[in-house]
Design an enzyme around this catalytic site. Structure first.
Site, PDB file in Angstrom:
ATOM      1  N   GLY A  10      29.178  34.245  54.954  1.00  0.00           N
ATOM      2  CA  GLY A  10      28.096  34.245  53.956  1.00  0.00           C
ATOM      3  C   GLY A  10      27.983  32.899  53.261  1.00  0.00           C
ATOM      4  N   MET A  11      27.070  32.827  52.302  1.00  0.00           N
ATOM      5  CA  MET A  11      26.794  31.547  51.617  1.00  0.00           C
ATOM      6  C   MET A  11      28.024  31.043  50.851  1.00  0.00           C
ATOM      7  SD  MET A  11      23.431  30.644  49.385  1.00  0.00           S
ATOM      8  CE  MET A  11      23.723  31.693  47.963  1.00  0.00           C
ATOM      9  N   ASP A  36      34.849  44.704  58.765  1.00  0.00           N
ATOM     10  CA  ASP A  36      33.866  45.406  57.934  1.00  0.00           C
ATOM     11  C   ASP A  36      34.666  46.027  56.784  1.00  0.00           C
ATOM     12  OD1 ASP A  36      32.275  47.312  56.717  1.00  0.00           O
ATOM     13  OD2 ASP A  36      31.307  47.924  58.583  1.00  0.00           O
ATOM     14  N   ALA A  60      29.582  41.135  50.533  1.00  0.00           N
ATOM     15  CA  ALA A  60      28.805  41.931  49.578  1.00  0.00           C
ATOM     16  C   ALA A  60      27.475  42.330  50.181  1.00  0.00           C
ATOM     17  CB  ALA A  60      28.556  41.118  48.301  1.00  0.00           C
ATOM     18  N   TYR A  61      26.920  43.364  49.596  1.00  0.00           N
ATOM     19  CA  TYR A  61      25.517  43.712  49.851  1.00  0.00           C
ATOM     20  C   TYR A  61      24.728  42.936  48.800  1.00  0.00           C
ATOM     21  CZ  TYR A  61      21.273  46.492  50.316  1.00  0.00           C
ATOM     22  OH  TYR A  61      19.975  46.895  50.520  1.00  0.00           O
ATOM     23  N   TYR A 125      21.494  47.151  42.514  1.00  0.00           N
ATOM     24  CA  TYR A 125      22.448  46.098  42.906  1.00  0.00           C
ATOM     25  C   TYR A 125      23.451  45.844  41.778  1.00  0.00           C
ATOM     26  CZ  TYR A 125      24.117  41.277  43.587  1.00  0.00           C
ATOM     27  OH  TYR A 125      24.895  40.152  43.694  1.00  0.00           O
TER      28      TYR A 125
END
Ligand SMILES: NC(=O)c1ccc[n+]([C@@H]2O[C@H](COP(=O)([O-])OP(=O)(O)OC[C@H]3O[C@@H](n4cnc5c(N)ncnc54)[C@H](OP(=O)(O)O)[C@@H]3O)[C@@H](O)[C@H]2O)c1
Length: 277
Positions: A10-11, A36, A60-61, A125
């Site tokens: 991810g970022m 996962d 994260a979502y 969120y």
């Protein structure tokens, strides 16, 4: 020290992995395809096999608007899975650093949010991230805000794309204030915090606070673009998830713990624009 990074593609995960590797740290970086985090057995297995000193959960979502329709999935990834990680960390005596967000606040404050201020998320969120905070309460929670980095979609890229498409004028909300944060700066802050072994909540965000409108103007100016940017209100720009109007994080505890001031998002923006053509 041995580090385990989840959500490593991810970022933030990518920049954290790069930061740790550039320091010569022993790091096991796991992307979603490797682990996962919603699979409890796999979490236990990976953590027990790796036996890290520190686990930084960058998984994260993060689809803020879609989470309004997918709250259960958001809760599973941002909530229950954090409990799996915290429990697994406890089994091997590792320290978990969980990333969280300014969206746990409702934005009604008129001064920067302190770590102990009451939370009241406005969105699915934000609620899911708060569940994660509770699950990691015995460990470390690093709340941050308005992230931009070269390894993920973000506001800087969205504004640049609009400018490239020739959109003129550009409308940007001016009634939400926060602290943009460049992800390599956050990565360095996470390493500092983890090295100190601090537990509890720590806020890290770059200096200084601004509105999305101010941020967009800075992006335009750094690009040298001749685009008019028009300030609008959130009511003129309705989105599925409600955002806090004011989510400026106070970084006082970070500054006290580390003895350093947060870095500047404007400097981060310049580096970003050099690195991501
Ligand atoms: N972005 C922001 O402005 C912002 C602001 C404040 C706080 N934060 C927090 O900062 C952290 C990092 O965010 P980010 O911007 O780096 O997000 P990101 O780029 O979306 O990275 C999250 C990573 O987690 C992965 N992931 C999703 N579900 C997973 C699962 N079940 N198991 C393992 N990995 C999974 C994603 O993979 P896929 O993409 O393949 O699903 C993605 O690579 C998050 O905790 C976020 O809540 C972000």
């Amino acid at each position: 020290m041995k580090w385990l990074v989840t959500g490593a593609a991810g970022m933030v995960g990518t920049d954290l992995r790069n930061e740790l590797e550039s320091r010569g740290e022993d790091v096991v970086a796991l992307a979603k395809s490797d682990l996962d985090i919603t699979n409890r057995d796999d979490v236990v297995r990976f953590v027990e096999n790796t036996r890290p000193d520190v686990i930084v959960n960058c998984a994260a979502y993060t689809k803020v608007d879609l989470a309004e329709k997918e709250e259960l999935l958001a809760n599973a990834i941002n909530g229950s899975a954090v409990e799996f990680l915290a429990n697994a960390a406890d089994r091997v005596d590792a320290h978990l650093v969980q990333l969280s967000t300014d969206f746990v606040f409702d934005g009604s404050s008129r001064r920067p949010y302190d770590i102990n201020d009451p939370t009241a998320p406005l969105s699915a969120y934000g609620r899911s991230k708060l569940i994660g905070e509770h699950a990691a309460a015995k460990h470390t929670i690093v709340r941050t805000s308005w992230l931009f980095g070269i390894h993920g979609p973000n506001f800087v890229e969205a504004i640049r794309n609009q400018i490239r498409k020739g959109t003129n004028p550009l409308s940007v909300v001016n009634d939400q204030r926060g602290r943009p944060t460049y992800t390599p700066h956050l990565a360095r802050a996470i390493v500092r915090i983890a090295n100190l072994g601090a537990s509890g909540i720590v806020h890290y965000a770059d200096e200084a606070e601004c509105s999305w409108f101010d941020f967009a103007c800075a992006i335009r100016d750094e690009l040298g673009a001749q685009v008019e940017i028009v300030p609008v209100t959130s009511e003129q720009f309705v989105r599925p998830a409600k955002r806090p109007a004011y989510s400026v994080l106070s970084t006082e505890r970070y500054e006290r713990l580390t003895g350093v001031r947060p870095e500047s998002w404007r400097d981060g923006l310049r580096e970003y624009l050099q690195l991501r053509a």
